[in-house]
Design an enzyme around this catalytic site. Structure first.
Site, PDB file in Angstrom:
ATOM      1  N   ASP A  69     -83.639  77.111  32.722  1.00  0.00           N
ATOM      2  CA  ASP A  69     -82.532  77.359  33.629  1.00  0.00           C
ATOM      3  C   ASP A  69     -82.337  76.058  34.371  1.00  0.00           C
ATOM      4  OD1 ASP A  69     -80.663  79.488  34.354  1.00  0.00           O
ATOM      5  OD2 ASP A  69     -81.360  79.108  36.381  1.00  0.00           O
ATOM      6  N   TYR A 159     -72.331  68.923  33.140  1.00  0.00           N
ATOM      7  CA  TYR A 159     -71.985  68.004  34.233  1.00  0.00           C
ATOM      8  C   TYR A 159     -72.410  66.560  33.939  1.00  0.00           C
ATOM      9  CZ  TYR A 159     -71.153  72.248  36.983  1.00  0.00           C
ATOM     10  OH  TYR A 159     -70.666  73.451  37.440  1.00  0.00           O
TER      11      TYR A 159
END
Length: 208
Positions: A69, A159
Site C-alpha cells: 500500500d 504520481y
C-alpha cells in the site's frame, strides 16, 4: 533459491516493477499476478491496507503473498493524499486526474513549501500448511522529495511525473527504471523485507 509469491494487485505495472526489484535482489524469485477478488481496503494506515490485501491473496491462492500500500504524502496537506492517493480524484479516477487535482490544490504553493514523500508499506503473508509456518511481516520505506509544478517524464506511473526525489532536479518519471528501482520507496521497503523473504525461502527449501 527459487520462490514463487503472489502479488495482491491487478495492476500489471506493479507486478512488473516488483519482479524487477525482487529479481535484482533474489535471483530465482517469480512474482505471480493475483486473479482473485479485491478485498475492501478499509484500513486507516498503509500497513493495515497492505495486510488486508496480502491476507486476501494468501487465503484465495494458498500461496505466499505480498501486497503493498503506497502513496504520496504532501506536507502542506497534512500528509494527504496518503492512503487515498489512488482515488484522490474519485474511486474511478485515472492517474492523470489524480495528479491534476493535486497540482490544482497546490497551485498557489511555492517552494520550499511543496515538500512531499512517497511512502510504501509491503506486507508478507505466509499461509498455514507451508514448512515455514503461518506468519505475517510488514516492511516500510519512505522516499523524500517535493512536488513539481507540472508533470514531466514518461517512465513510471501514478504520481511519478510530479515527484522530484530529494537531491535530484528530475522527477521520478524522468529517472531510468533501474535508477528508480534502486532509490524508490518500494526499494527501501524491499531492503527491509528481503531478510524475511530469504528466511521463508530457506525454510521452504529445507521442508521440501
Amino acid at each position: 533459491m527459487a520462490l514463487e509469491v503472489v502479488l495482491a494487485t491487478h495492476n500489471a505495472h506493479k507486478v512488473a516493477e516488483f519482479q524487477r526489484i525482487l529479481g535484482e535482489r533474489m535471483p530465482g524469485i517469480t512474482v505471480l499476478p493475483y486473479d482473485g477478488p479485491s478485498p475492501v481496503e478499509d484500513g486507516t494506515s498503509f500497513a493495515e491496507n497492505a495486510l488486508i490485501k496480502a491476507r486476501a491473496a494468501a487465503a484465495h491462492t494458498g500461496r505466499i503473498s505480498l501486497a503493498d500500500d503506497s502513496g504520496i504524502c504532501v506536507d502542506v496537506l497534512g500528509g494527504a493524499p496518503g492512503i487515498f492517493s489512488a482515488r484522490w480524484a474519485g474511486s474511478l479516477a485515472s492517474d492523470e486526474a489524480n495528479v491534476r487535482l493535486l497540482l490544482d490544490q497546490l497551485a498557489d504553493v511555492k517552494r520550499p513549501d511543496r515538500g512531499a514523500s512517497f511512502h510504501c508499506t509491503i506486507a508478507l503473508v505466509v499461509p498455514e500448511g507451508l514448512p515455514s509456518g503461518a506468519e505475517e511481516f510488514v516492511a516500510e520505506g519512505r522516499w523524500p522529495g517535493a512536488l513539481a509544478y507540472e508533470p514531466r517524464g514518461s517512465h513510471g506511473f501514478g504520481y511519478d511525473p510530479v515527484f522530484e526525489p530529494e537531491g535530484r532536479e528530475v522527477t521520478a518519471a524522468e529517472l531510468l527504471p533501474e535508477v528508480k528501482n534502486a532509490e524508490s520507496h518500494r526499494a527501501r521497503a524491499f531492503a527491509a523485507l528481503m531478510p524475511e523473504l530469504e528466511r521463508v525461502a530457506s525454510a521452504l527449501s529445507a521442508g521440501e
